[in-house]
Write a protein that holds these residues in place. Structure first.
Motif, PDB file in Angstrom:
ATOM      1  N   GLU A 124       0.856  -1.197   0.000  1.00 39.68           N
ATOM      2  CA  GLU A 124       0.000   0.000   0.000  1.00 39.68           C
ATOM      3  C   GLU A 124       0.885   1.238   0.000  1.00 39.68           C
ATOM      4  O   GLU A 124       2.094   1.148   0.184  1.00 39.68           O
ATOM      5  CB  GLU A 124      -0.925  -0.025   1.226  1.00 39.68           C
ATOM      6  CG  GLU A 124      -0.193  -0.220   2.544  1.00 39.68           C
ATOM      7  CD  GLU A 124      -0.491   0.856   3.563  1.00 39.68           C
ATOM      8  OE1 GLU A 124      -0.683   2.026   3.184  1.00 39.68           O
ATOM      9  OE2 GLU A 124      -0.515   0.526   4.771  1.00 39.68           O
ATOM     10  N   TYR A 141       6.528   2.682   3.170  1.00 38.02           N
ATOM     11  CA  TYR A 141       6.824   1.838   2.022  1.00 38.02           C
ATOM     12  C   TYR A 141       7.608   2.563   0.924  1.00 38.02           C
ATOM     13  O   TYR A 141       8.625   2.078   0.455  1.00 38.02           O
ATOM     14  CB  TYR A 141       5.531   1.222   1.465  1.00 38.02           C
ATOM     15  CG  TYR A 141       4.831   0.372   2.507  1.00 38.02           C
ATOM     16  CD1 TYR A 141       5.412  -0.812   2.946  1.00 38.02           C
ATOM     17  CD2 TYR A 141       3.625   0.770   3.087  1.00 38.02           C
ATOM     18  CE1 TYR A 141       4.800  -1.586   3.925  1.00 38.02           C
ATOM     19  CE2 TYR A 141       3.006  -0.008   4.063  1.00 38.02           C
ATOM     20  CZ  TYR A 141       3.605  -1.176   4.475  1.00 38.02           C
ATOM     21  OH  TYR A 141       3.013  -1.938   5.448  1.00 38.02           O
ATOM     22  N   PHE A 182       0.283  -7.786  16.594  1.00 33.01           N
ATOM     23  CA  PHE A 182       0.282  -6.527  17.358  1.00 33.01           C
ATOM     24  C   PHE A 182      -0.848  -6.580  18.382  1.00 33.01           C
ATOM     25  O   PHE A 182      -0.697  -6.217  19.550  1.00 33.01           O
ATOM     26  CB  PHE A 182       0.058  -5.299  16.447  1.00 33.01           C
ATOM     27  CG  PHE A 182       1.037  -5.147  15.304  1.00 33.01           C
ATOM     28  CD1 PHE A 182       2.358  -5.533  15.434  1.00 33.01           C
ATOM     29  CD2 PHE A 182       0.634  -4.593  14.082  1.00 33.01           C
ATOM     30  CE1 PHE A 182       3.265  -5.384  14.372  1.00 33.01           C
ATOM     31  CE2 PHE A 182       1.520  -4.443  13.023  1.00 33.01           C
ATOM     32  CZ  PHE A 182       2.833  -4.845  13.174  1.00 33.01           C
ATOM     33  N   TRP A 216      -6.321  -0.969   7.054  1.00 33.34           N
ATOM     34  CA  TRP A 216      -5.384  -0.111   7.809  1.00 33.34           C
ATOM     35  C   TRP A 216      -5.614   1.377   7.510  1.00 33.34           C
ATOM     36  O   TRP A 216      -4.714   2.199   7.733  1.00 33.34           O
ATOM     37  CB  TRP A 216      -3.934  -0.403   7.441  1.00 33.34           C
ATOM     38  CG  TRP A 216      -3.247  -1.581   8.063  1.00 33.34           C
ATOM     39  CD1 TRP A 216      -2.989  -2.780   7.486  1.00 33.34           C
ATOM     40  CD2 TRP A 216      -2.632  -1.649   9.367  1.00 33.34           C
ATOM     41  NE1 TRP A 216      -2.277  -3.583   8.336  1.00 33.34           N
ATOM     42  CE2 TRP A 216      -2.037  -2.925   9.492  1.00 33.34           C
ATOM     43  CE3 TRP A 216      -2.527  -0.760  10.445  1.00 33.34           C
ATOM     44  CZ2 TRP A 216      -1.350  -3.329  10.636  1.00 33.34           C
ATOM     45  CZ3 TRP A 216      -1.842  -1.174  11.574  1.00 33.34           C
ATOM     46  CH2 TRP A 216      -1.260  -2.448  11.649  1.00 33.34           C
ATOM     47  N   ASN A 236      -0.940   1.756  14.463  1.00 30.42           N
ATOM     48  CA  ASN A 236       0.144   2.454  13.752  1.00 30.42           C
ATOM     49  C   ASN A 236      -0.081   3.979  13.708  1.00 30.42           C
ATOM     50  O   ASN A 236      -1.123   4.491  14.139  1.00 30.42           O
ATOM     51  CB  ASN A 236       0.426   1.845  12.372  1.00 30.42           C
ATOM     52  CG  ASN A 236      -0.551   2.264  11.280  1.00 30.42           C
ATOM     53  OD1 ASN A 236      -1.539   2.954  11.531  1.00 30.42           O
ATOM     54  ND2 ASN A 236      -0.259   1.859  10.058  1.00 30.42           N
ATOM     55  N   TYR A 291      14.121   0.504   9.578  1.00 31.24           N
ATOM     56  CA  TYR A 291      13.863  -0.133   8.289  1.00 31.24           C
ATOM     57  C   TYR A 291      15.135  -0.543   7.556  1.00 31.24           C
ATOM     58  O   TYR A 291      15.104  -1.464   6.748  1.00 31.24           O
ATOM     59  CB  TYR A 291      12.988   0.779   7.412  1.00 31.24           C
ATOM     60  CG  TYR A 291      11.662   1.006   8.087  1.00 31.24           C
ATOM     61  CD1 TYR A 291      10.797  -0.067   8.271  1.00 31.24           C
ATOM     62  CD2 TYR A 291      11.318   2.237   8.611  1.00 31.24           C
ATOM     63  CE1 TYR A 291       9.600   0.088   8.949  1.00 31.24           C
ATOM     64  CE2 TYR A 291      10.113   2.399   9.291  1.00 31.24           C
ATOM     65  CZ  TYR A 291       9.268   1.323   9.462  1.00 31.24           C
ATOM     66  OH  TYR A 291       8.105   1.472  10.147  1.00 31.24           O
TER      67      TYR A 291
HETATM   68  C1  BGC Z   1       3.540  -3.081   9.060  1.00 38.77           C
HETATM   69  C2  BGC Z   1       3.417  -1.702   9.679  1.00 38.77           C
HETATM   70  C3  BGC Z   1       2.432  -0.849   8.875  1.00 38.77           C
HETATM   71  C4  BGC Z   1       1.128  -1.603   8.619  1.00 38.77           C
HETATM   72  C5  BGC Z   1       0.220  -0.860   7.642  1.00 38.77           C
HETATM   73  C6  BGC Z   1       2.185  -3.712   8.946  1.00 38.77           C
HETATM   74  O1  BGC Z   1       2.265  -4.978   8.379  1.00 38.77           O
HETATM   75  O2  BGC Z   1       4.404  -3.885   9.833  1.00 38.77           O
HETATM   76  O3  BGC Z   1       4.681  -1.085   9.740  1.00 38.77           O
HETATM   77  O4  BGC Z   1       2.131   0.334   9.549  1.00 38.77           O
HETATM   78  O5  BGC Z   1       1.386  -2.895   8.101  1.00 38.77           O
HETATM   79  O6  BGC Z   1       0.742  -0.861   6.363  1.00 38.77           O
END
Ligand code: BGC
Length: 370
Positions: free
Chosen positions: A53, A59, A190, A213, A241, A289
């Motif tokens: 995404e 990303y 999480f 998300w 997040n 990262y």
């Molecule tokens: C990642 C997070 C990210 C979330 C939304 C998770 O799989 O580890 O860093 O904020 O996905 O993309």
């Protein structure tokens, strides 16, 4: 610990409260030359990179450029990264894998939108002789390698920070829990990590799994929670997040909640770090990262060349469909206003000037950020 693992650990240790890497014992040095059918020899390899995404900043701001740079470094500039972003659509991501197969990439790095839905595509890649590295999220299917953080620990770190922020008042009201997407295996970890710390110590008034998300979905859910529970009753928000924390804080402000309750996050996004500076967000989780991207690039390049990866991994992980996947897991750090300088600034993720724009100058000065 071998050199590459040590490098990853050192990069992480740069963060203030780095935890020690869990299992370093099993790796051994290995020679090159094991056969992956269709493996490319030499440096002119094609690496397919599929990210899930682009609403979450990490990303395209970190993962993609870091992986591209590392692949270039490891191949003397001859390796090529072919990139596609699925923009949260699992069907799109499946076709992207097929396009990569048609394009004859030598290896795939995949951060799955939906860890189950990707399994068939992983199998097709594998059948075409293309090794697959699962990136950040544990894709199902016959993957060859995996790199991520200790994701259950991420949830625990968030839960502990929220408890710390609530202090003795932890049960004097309701908390709202905003988890990630059910298609993401990390979101499940999480959530369970956070629950393992919070259960019995707080009252969870409302809890949501956030579709895709998306910050705007978190915003809508938060507005709903405030009307259902009463805006004066919400004393804290667990947000999985930073992107969602942004949507949540906007909803809290729109409802006139003042002072804002503690809100957690993850990713150390620039906007999240700035909200921490301003006192609007209590914490984030800093996941470095660079070592994650480095591990992915190292494993991908080695697999593309038909080399072993035993000397890169630090443990083995089971997915629902694959046992003992060679993996690199990286420790995480809780990020609050107390350690911005010793983590993201020290590691060169952000310059102080990027964080401390005019709007945040006064708050930065109070925190001694300069
Ligand atoms: C990642 C997070 C990210 C979330 C939304 C998770 O799989 O580890 O860093 O904020 O996905 O993309």
């Amino acid at each position: 610990m071998n050199t590459r693992m040590r490098r990853a650990a050192v990069a992480v240790a740069a963060g203030a409260m780095a935890v020690s890497l869990a299992a370093c014992g099993s790796a051994k040095e290995s020679g090159s030359g094991s056969k992956e059918s269709g493996a490319a020899k030499g440096d002119a390899i094609k690496v397919g990179l599929l990210l899930p995404e682009n609403q979450t900043a990490r990303y395209e701001k970190f993962d993609k450029p870091l992986i591209e740079k590392k692949v270039a470094d490891l191949t003397g500039g001859k390796g090529e990264v072919i990139y596609a972003n699925a923009k949260q659509d699992a069907t799109t991501q499946n076709s992207q894998v097929d396009t990569m197969i048609t394009n004859k990439v030598n290896v795939l790095i995949v951060d799955a939108v939906d860890s189950k839905a990707i399994a068939g595509a992983v199998k097709r890649a594998k059948d075409a002789g293309i090794p697959v590295v699962a990136y950040d999220r544990l894709a199902e299917g016959p993957i060859d390698a995996y790199t991520s953080f200790d994701n259950e620990e991420v949830g625990k770190v968030q839960g502990k920070a929220l408890l710390e922020a609530l202090g003795e008042k932890a049960k004097d009201g309701q908390i709202v829990m905003m988890n990630g997407s059910v298609t993401d295996p990390n979101a499940k970890l999480f959530k369970s990590g956070a629950h393992s710390v919070l259960d019995g110590k707080v009252n969870v008034g409302k809890e949501y799994d956030t579709v895709e998300w998306k910050p705007e979905n978190a915003n809508t859910n938060m507005a709903g929670a405030l009307s259902a529970l009463g805006k004066d009753k919400v004393i804290g928000v667990y947000s999985a997040n930073d992107g969602m924390a942004g949507g949540i804080i906007t909803a809290l402000k729109a409802a006139g909640v003042n002072p804002l309750p503690p809100v957690t996050g993850q990713d150390a996004e620039l906007a999240g770090v700035q909200r921490i500076v301003a006192g609007e967000q209590f914490m984030s989780v800093y996941k470095p990262y660079a070592p994650e991207a480095t591990a992915a690039a190292e494993m991908a390049v080695a697999l593309a060349k038909g080399e072993k990866i035993d000397d890169i991994i630090n443990q083995k992980v089971d997915s629902p469909t694959a046992k003992g996947v060679p993996s690199v897991l990286i420790p995480v750090v809780s990020l609050t206003k107390a350690n911005i300088k010793d983590t993201v600034v020290k590691d060169g993720v952000y310059k102080v000037e990027e964080i401390c724009t005019d709007k945040y100058a006064a708050a930065c000065a109070t925190l001694g950020l300069k």
